[in-house]
Structure formats: C-alpha cells, structure tokens
Design a protein around this motif. Structure first.
Motif, PDB file in Angstrom:
ATOM      1  N   THR A 115      49.740   4.402  15.453  1.00 32.74           N
ATOM      2  CA  THR A 115      49.267   4.186  16.828  1.00 32.74           C
ATOM      3  C   THR A 115      47.851   4.737  16.960  1.00 32.74           C
ATOM      4  OG1 THR A 115      50.303   6.257  17.545  1.00 32.74           O
ATOM      5  CG2 THR A 115      51.571   4.208  17.842  1.00 32.74           C
ATOM      6  N   ARG A 116      47.562   5.773  16.175  1.00 30.69           N
ATOM      7  CA  ARG A 116      46.183   6.254  16.109  1.00 30.69           C
ATOM      8  C   ARG A 116      45.556   5.637  14.858  1.00 30.69           C
ATOM      9  NH1 ARG A 116      42.736  10.377  13.384  1.00 30.69           N
ATOM     10  NH2 ARG A 116      41.398  11.294  14.947  1.00 30.69           N
ATOM     11  N   TRP A 117      44.723   4.622  15.085  1.00 24.54           N
ATOM     12  CA  TRP A 117      44.091   3.970  13.932  1.00 24.54           C
ATOM     13  C   TRP A 117      42.600   4.273  13.899  1.00 24.54           C
ATOM     14  CZ3 TRP A 117      40.688   0.424  15.975  1.00 24.54           C
ATOM     15  CH2 TRP A 117      40.990  -0.063  17.254  1.00 24.54           C
ATOM     16  N   ASP A 118      42.216   5.305  14.636  1.00 20.52           N
ATOM     17  CA  ASP A 118      40.856   5.837  14.579  1.00 20.52           C
ATOM     18  C   ASP A 118      40.815   6.853  13.444  1.00 20.52           C
ATOM     19  OD1 ASP A 118      38.276   6.505  15.285  1.00 20.52           O
ATOM     20  OD2 ASP A 118      38.811   7.597  17.110  1.00 20.52           O
ATOM     21  N   THR A 119      39.633   7.171  12.951  1.00 19.31           N
ATOM     22  CA  THR A 119      39.528   8.239  11.960  1.00 19.31           C
ATOM     23  C   THR A 119      38.117   8.807  11.988  1.00 19.31           C
ATOM     24  OG1 THR A 119      39.878   8.823   9.636  1.00 19.31           O
ATOM     25  CG2 THR A 119      38.971   6.642  10.055  1.00 19.31           C
ATOM     26  N   GLU A 120      37.975   9.996  11.430  1.00 16.54           N
ATOM     27  CA  GLU A 120      36.644  10.609  11.393  1.00 16.54           C
ATOM     28  C   GLU A 120      35.946  10.248  10.086  1.00 16.54           C
ATOM     29  OE1 GLU A 120      36.421  14.665  12.699  1.00 16.54           O
ATOM     30  OE2 GLU A 120      38.353  14.471  13.693  1.00 16.54           O
ATOM     31  N   ILE A 121      34.627  10.191  10.126  1.00 16.04           N
ATOM     32  CA  ILE A 121      33.897   9.769   8.917  1.00 16.04           C
ATOM     33  C   ILE A 121      34.091  10.748   7.755  1.00 16.04           C
ATOM     34  CG2 ILE A 121      32.213   8.257  10.058  1.00 16.04           C
ATOM     35  CD1 ILE A 121      30.181  10.541   9.918  1.00 16.04           C
ATOM     36  N   ARG A 122      34.418  12.001   8.068  1.00 11.60           N
ATOM     37  CA  ARG A 122      34.672  12.938   6.951  1.00 11.60           C
ATOM     38  C   ARG A 122      36.033  12.707   6.310  1.00 11.60           C
ATOM     39  NH1 ARG A 122      37.423  17.725   9.377  1.00 11.60           N
ATOM     40  NH2 ARG A 122      37.382  17.271  11.610  1.00 11.60           N
ATOM     41  N   HIS A 123      36.900  11.935   6.970  1.00 12.19           N
ATOM     42  CA  HIS A 123      38.223  11.665   6.405  1.00 12.19           C
ATOM     43  C   HIS A 123      38.315  10.310   5.703  1.00 12.19           C
ATOM     44  CE1 HIS A 123      39.930  14.831   9.353  1.00 12.19           C
ATOM     45  NE2 HIS A 123      39.722  15.359   8.169  1.00 12.19           N
ATOM     46  N   ILE A 124      37.191   9.611   5.642  1.00 10.09           N
ATOM     47  CA  ILE A 124      37.135   8.376   4.843  1.00 10.09           C
ATOM     48  C   ILE A 124      36.440   8.733   3.534  1.00 10.09           C
ATOM     49  CG2 ILE A 124      36.175   6.043   4.667  1.00 10.09           C
ATOM     50  CD1 ILE A 124      36.311   5.828   7.720  1.00 10.09           C
ATOM     51  N   LEU A 125      37.133   8.515   2.424  1.00  8.52           N
ATOM     52  CA  LEU A 125      36.549   8.838   1.125  1.00  8.52           C
ATOM     53  C   LEU A 125      36.187   7.551   0.392  1.00  8.52           C
ATOM     54  CD1 LEU A 125      39.049  11.655  -0.017  1.00  8.52           C
ATOM     55  CD2 LEU A 125      36.919  11.919   1.268  1.00  8.52           C
ATOM     56  N   ILE A 126      34.982   7.526  -0.165  1.00  5.08           N
ATOM     57  CA  ILE A 126      34.545   6.377  -0.962  1.00  5.08           C
ATOM     58  C   ILE A 126      34.838   6.730  -2.421  1.00  5.08           C
ATOM     59  CG2 ILE A 126      32.620   4.842  -1.544  1.00  5.08           C
ATOM     60  CD1 ILE A 126      31.207   5.867   1.052  1.00  5.08           C
ATOM     61  N   ALA A 127      35.847   6.085  -2.970  1.00  2.00           N
ATOM     62  CA  ALA A 127      36.259   6.406  -4.334  1.00  2.00           C
ATOM     63  C   ALA A 127      35.255   5.850  -5.330  1.00  2.00           C
ATOM     64  CB  ALA A 127      37.654   5.845  -4.597  1.00  2.00           C
ATOM     65  N   GLN A 128      35.403   6.246  -6.588  1.00  2.00           N
ATOM     66  CA  GLN A 128      34.423   5.832  -7.596  1.00  2.00           C
ATOM     67  C   GLN A 128      34.407   4.327  -7.838  1.00  2.00           C
ATOM     68  OE1 GLN A 128      34.976   8.693 -10.818  1.00  2.00           O
ATOM     69  NE2 GLN A 128      33.110   9.675 -10.094  1.00  2.00           N
ATOM     70  N   ASP A 129      35.541   3.664  -7.554  1.00  2.00           N
ATOM     71  CA  ASP A 129      35.562   2.200  -7.684  1.00  2.00           C
ATOM     72  C   ASP A 129      35.074   1.519  -6.395  1.00  2.00           C
ATOM     73  OD1 ASP A 129      37.629   2.613  -5.933  1.00  2.00           O
ATOM     74  OD2 ASP A 129      39.179   1.665  -7.151  1.00  2.00           O
ATOM     75  N   HIS A 130      34.516   2.326  -5.480  1.00  2.00           N
ATOM     76  CA  HIS A 130      33.935   1.866  -4.203  1.00  2.00           C
ATOM     77  C   HIS A 130      34.978   1.449  -3.170  1.00  2.00           C
ATOM     78  CE1 HIS A 130      30.076   2.158  -6.105  1.00  2.00           C
ATOM     79  NE2 HIS A 130      30.446   1.298  -7.039  1.00  2.00           N
ATOM     80  N   GLN A 131      36.246   1.650  -3.478  1.00  2.00           N
ATOM     81  CA  GLN A 131      37.271   1.372  -2.464  1.00  2.00           C
ATOM     82  C   GLN A 131      37.388   2.581  -1.548  1.00  2.00           C
ATOM     83  OE1 GLN A 131      38.552  -1.748  -2.230  1.00  2.00           O
ATOM     84  NE2 GLN A 131      37.039  -2.016  -3.864  1.00  2.00           N
ATOM     85  N   LEU A 132      37.792   2.318  -0.314  1.00  2.00           N
ATOM     86  CA  LEU A 132      37.922   3.414   0.642  1.00  2.00           C
ATOM     87  C   LEU A 132      39.358   3.936   0.678  1.00  2.00           C
ATOM     88  CD1 LEU A 132      35.896   2.063   3.725  1.00  2.00           C
ATOM     89  CD2 LEU A 132      35.067   3.241   1.679  1.00  2.00           C
TER      90      LEU A 132
END
Ligand SMILES: Nc1ncnc2c1ncn2[C@@H]1O[C@H](COP(=O)(O)OP(=O)(O)O)[C@@H](O)[C@H]1O
Ligand SMILES: [Mg+2]
Length: 183
Positions: A115-132
């Motif tokens: 229900t909470r589909w918001d997130t903070e930019i510090r909690h999104i990680l860009i993995a080495q294969d560029h996937q989030l």
C-alpha cells in the motif's frame, strides 16, 4: 561464519568480526558473505513488518532475496552497488533509462501489493548489473501512497525532479497525469 539455519534469536556478539555496512534507526546491517548480509533489528516488531514485506516481495526481482530469519534478524541478499541518492549526488542528473527503471520499480511495489509504494532515494540501490533493488520495507503495509512524495523530495534535493517528471510524462503519461492531479 555463524550458522543461521534454525537460529531463533541473534545476540549482538554473534556479529563480532563481521563488517558493519549500514546502521539505521531500526537496526544494523552486517555483510556475512560475498552475497549475503544480515539485518539485526533493535525491535522484533520492526523485524516482523519487514519480514512480511520481504516475503511478499520475493516474487519480484526488485527485492533482495530472503535467506533466513529469526525473531530479531533477517539474512538477505547483499546488493553490491550505490544508492540512487549517491548516484544523483555525483551525476547531478537523471537519465531517461534510469527514470524508466524507477517507474518500473514503483509499479512492481504496487503489483506485489504494497500500500506504501513510495520509497526514499537512499533505499533504492543500483546493483552492478544496473538493475534496481529496493530495501527497508517496514512501512509497506502501514501507510498508503497516493503520490510518491518521499521519492520526489529526494529527487528535488539533487535538483532532478523536473527532469524526472518530464521523462515520466513521456514514458508513462497516465502516471504523470495522476501525480499532477493529486499534487
Ligand atoms: N540488502 C542490502 N544490501 C546492501 N546494503 C544494504 C542492504 N540492506 C541494507 N543495506 C545498507 O544498510 C543501510 C541501512 O539499511 P536499512 O534497511 O535502511 O536500515 P534501517 O531500517 O535501520 O533504516 C542501507 O542504507 C544500506 O546502505
Ligand atoms: Mg533505512
């Protein structure tokens, strides 16, 4: 290495010798293997919330894999990479391709049922294969998102919100309309 299998409770000293890779308000994260980390929670209630969310998220590639857990810890996939916050701080811009990935991530959070589909930019990680990948889910079911204001706030901090929204308008006009109407 600690044998987590079947371990119901983790003591702080079980973690001696492991590398502390993050410490937040709710717990401490230690890397325990090349591809695994453990989140040690200060409160069992927070562990329950995060575990529920991580279980629900296992059908989606945007969540770290879940390995083991006890009442005050969760062993999950260690995501090697940089946070979106760090990326934006360095780049001072957001690409169309990255915007598309962020939109897809928000859609995944909704698809799995948060229900909470918001997130903070510090909690999104860009993995080495560029996937989030997205981490820290204690509020997944306790609040309700209408527009992703935490995300917007983070993008604004690095002065890329207008650029992001321009791409959203192009890539996903219905979300753009929806967010603008509710703003
Ligand atoms: N699965 C993971 N892979 C890599 N780093 C992680 C992972 N989980 C947490 N971290 C690191 O630990 C920090 C704190 O984690 P977080 O879950 O946000 O803790 P808190 O709930 O205390 O805020 C994150 O910002 C990140 O740097
Ligand atoms: Mg956090």
């Amino acid at each position: 290495m600690i044998d987590f299998a079947g371990k119901s409770h983790l003591n702080k000293n079980d973690l001696d010798g492991y590398k502390l890779i993050g410490d937040g308000k709710d717990g401490e994260i230690y890397q325990i293997a090349e591809d695994k980390c453990v989140k040690y929670f200060f409160k069992e209630e927070t562990q329950q919330k995060e575990l529920e969310a991580l279980k629900v998220g296992q059908s989606s590639p945007i969540f770290p894999g879940l390995y083991e857990y006890g009442d005050n810890y969760i062993v999950m996939q260690y995501v090697e990479g940089v946070s979106l916050a760090r990326h934006l701080k360095k780049e001072k811009q957001i690409s169309k391709a990255l915007t598309a990935k962020v939109i897809a991530l928000l859609q995944e959070l909704q698809r799995v049922g948060f229900t909470r589909w918001d997130t903070e930019i510090r909690h999104i990680l860009i993995a080495q294969d560029h996937q989030l990948k997205v981490i820290d889910h204690k509020r997944a079911f306790s609040t309700k998102t209408h527009i992703p204001t935490k995300l917007f706030k983070g993008l604004k901090k690095y002065d890329v919100l207008d650029e992001f929204l321009e791409y959203v308008k192009e890539l996903h006009p219905s979300s753009y309309q929806d967010w603008m109407n509710k703003k």
